[in-house]
Enzyme design. Structure first.
Site, PDB file in Angstrom:
ATOM      1  N   ARG A  53       0.824  -1.083  -0.010  1.00 15.63           N
ATOM      2  CA  ARG A  53      -0.062  -0.025   0.091  1.00 15.63           C
ATOM      3  C   ARG A  53       0.975   1.367   0.020  1.00 15.63           C
ATOM      4  O   ARG A  53       1.202   1.686   0.959  1.00 15.63           O
ATOM      5  CB  ARG A  53      -0.820  -0.090   1.059  1.00 15.63           C
ATOM      6  CG  ARG A  53      -1.758  -1.240   1.389  1.00 15.63           C
ATOM      7  CD  ARG A  53      -2.833  -1.009   2.563  1.00 15.63           C
ATOM      8  NE  ARG A  53      -3.631  -2.330   2.441  1.00 15.63           N
ATOM      9  CZ  ARG A  53      -4.653  -2.581   3.695  1.00 15.63           C
ATOM     10  NH1 ARG A  53      -4.583  -1.640   4.485  1.00 15.63           N
ATOM     11  NH2 ARG A  53      -5.290  -3.375   3.533  1.00 15.63           N
ATOM     12  N   ASP A  55       2.252   5.109  -0.169  1.00 18.31           N
ATOM     13  CA  ASP A  55       1.695   6.240   0.327  1.00 18.31           C
ATOM     14  C   ASP A  55       1.455   7.335  -0.788  1.00 18.31           C
ATOM     15  O   ASP A  55       1.830   7.179  -1.979  1.00 18.31           O
ATOM     16  CB  ASP A  55       2.697   6.946   1.556  1.00 18.31           C
ATOM     17  CG  ASP A  55       2.562   6.082   2.470  1.00 18.31           C
ATOM     18  OD1 ASP A  55       1.611   5.458   2.922  1.00 18.31           O
ATOM     19  OD2 ASP A  55       3.552   5.937   3.517  1.00 18.31           O
ATOM     20  N   ARG A 205      12.018   5.652   3.206  1.00 13.72           N
ATOM     21  CA  ARG A 205      11.830   7.203   3.382  1.00 13.72           C
ATOM     22  C   ARG A 205      12.956   7.441   4.531  1.00 13.72           C
ATOM     23  O   ARG A 205      13.503   8.522   4.729  1.00 13.72           O
ATOM     24  CB  ARG A 205      10.656   7.998   3.235  1.00 13.72           C
ATOM     25  CG  ARG A 205      10.014   7.500   1.969  1.00 13.72           C
ATOM     26  CD  ARG A 205       8.459   8.238   1.920  1.00 13.72           C
ATOM     27  NE  ARG A 205       8.400   9.576   2.574  1.00 13.72           N
ATOM     28  CZ  ARG A 205       7.132  10.195   2.878  1.00 13.72           C
ATOM     29  NH1 ARG A 205       5.875   9.431   2.656  1.00 13.72           N
ATOM     30  NH2 ARG A 205       7.111  11.534   3.254  1.00 13.72           N
TER      31      ARG A 205
END
Length: 258
Positions: A53, A55, A205
């Protein structure tokens, strides 16, 4: 109902992420609406499941999802029809494969692969705008590789985990972090390749943002080890923006698209 695996590419910029949401556009919604136009059975409430999933703002070049259809489609024709109905959304079906009912895009996956693209140059970007993270000054690749080495293997990645992460455990095994440097006009592009069975929310990230601090000389490579061992979110470097991140591939015991 026949089940199909879909390999999907998309530009994440106009979407609030992969997952369908009531009031915001999503990649999942775009694909499901295209499927509903093709199959009456799917239109009556069908959903698709994806390997990851992503972002808001995150891209994909190798997302995998599966869908159960009422009609028995030729995989090539299904892919062509979906790409027609997906226009003008920046979403493309790269391949379609018929799979057995035991295949699940998420739970059958053995690994996920991510690419993060970071460009260092003074001049603003034109062609790559929205596709990479830009910084102004060049980075030390060897220092970033030394910092990344501390993250390989099985660790508690609480430091590199979003505070809203819903994973049951922060323990993950990082199988690969490779960093390449590629010349671009008046600068360099740094490509971070990360591979693991699964990732925590914002883990990639957080790692890349931390390694950028190492490459910029603000962190010593050993500080990455110290941050990891702290198991505290506050020990993490800055979380980098989403536009440089790509879900580049998903590994299965047998490649459904081979």
């Amino acid at each position: 109902m026949p089940r199909y695996a879909l390999k999907i590419e998309y530009d994440g910029a106009p979407f609030a992420g992969w997952q369908a949401q009531a009031d915001q556009p999503s990649v999942q919604q775009s694909v499901e609406e295209a499927l509903a136009r093709l199959d009456p059975g799917f239109a009556s409430g069908g959903r698709i499941a994806a390997a990851g999933r992503t972002d808001a703002g995150v891209h994909a070049t190798g997302q995998v999802a599966h869908a159960d259809m009422q009609r028995d489609w030729d995989p090539f024709r299904l892919g062509e029809a979906l790409n027609f109905h997906l226009k003008p959304a920046p979403v493309a079906i790269l391949a379609v494969a018929r799979v057995d009912d035991q295949f699940h895009a998420r739970f059958s996956a053995m690994e996920r692969r991510y690419l993060f693209r970071l460009v260092a140059r003074r001049a603003p970007l034109t062609h790559l705008r929205g596709q990479v993270w830009q910084v102004l000054n060049p980075l030390d690749v060897d220092s970033m590789r030394a910092g990344a080495a501390h993250l390989l293997g099985q660790h508690d990645f609480t430091t590199f985990r979003s505070s809203i992460c819903q994973a049951q455990s922060p323990v993950k095994t990082m199988d690969e972090i490779t960093i390449d440097s590629v010349p671009v006009p008046h600068g360099h592009e740094y490509r971070f390749y990360l591979r693991a069975r699964s990732f925590l929310h914002n883990q990639v990230r957080s790692i890349v943002g931390t390694l950028e601090r190492v490459g910029a000389g603000s962190w010593h490579p050993d500080r990455v080890r110290d941050a990891l061992q702290a198991c505290e979110r506050s020990a993490c470097g800055p979380v980098c923006p989403p536009q440089g991140l790509y879900l580049s591939g998903v590994g299965y015991p047998q490649d459904p698209f081979a």
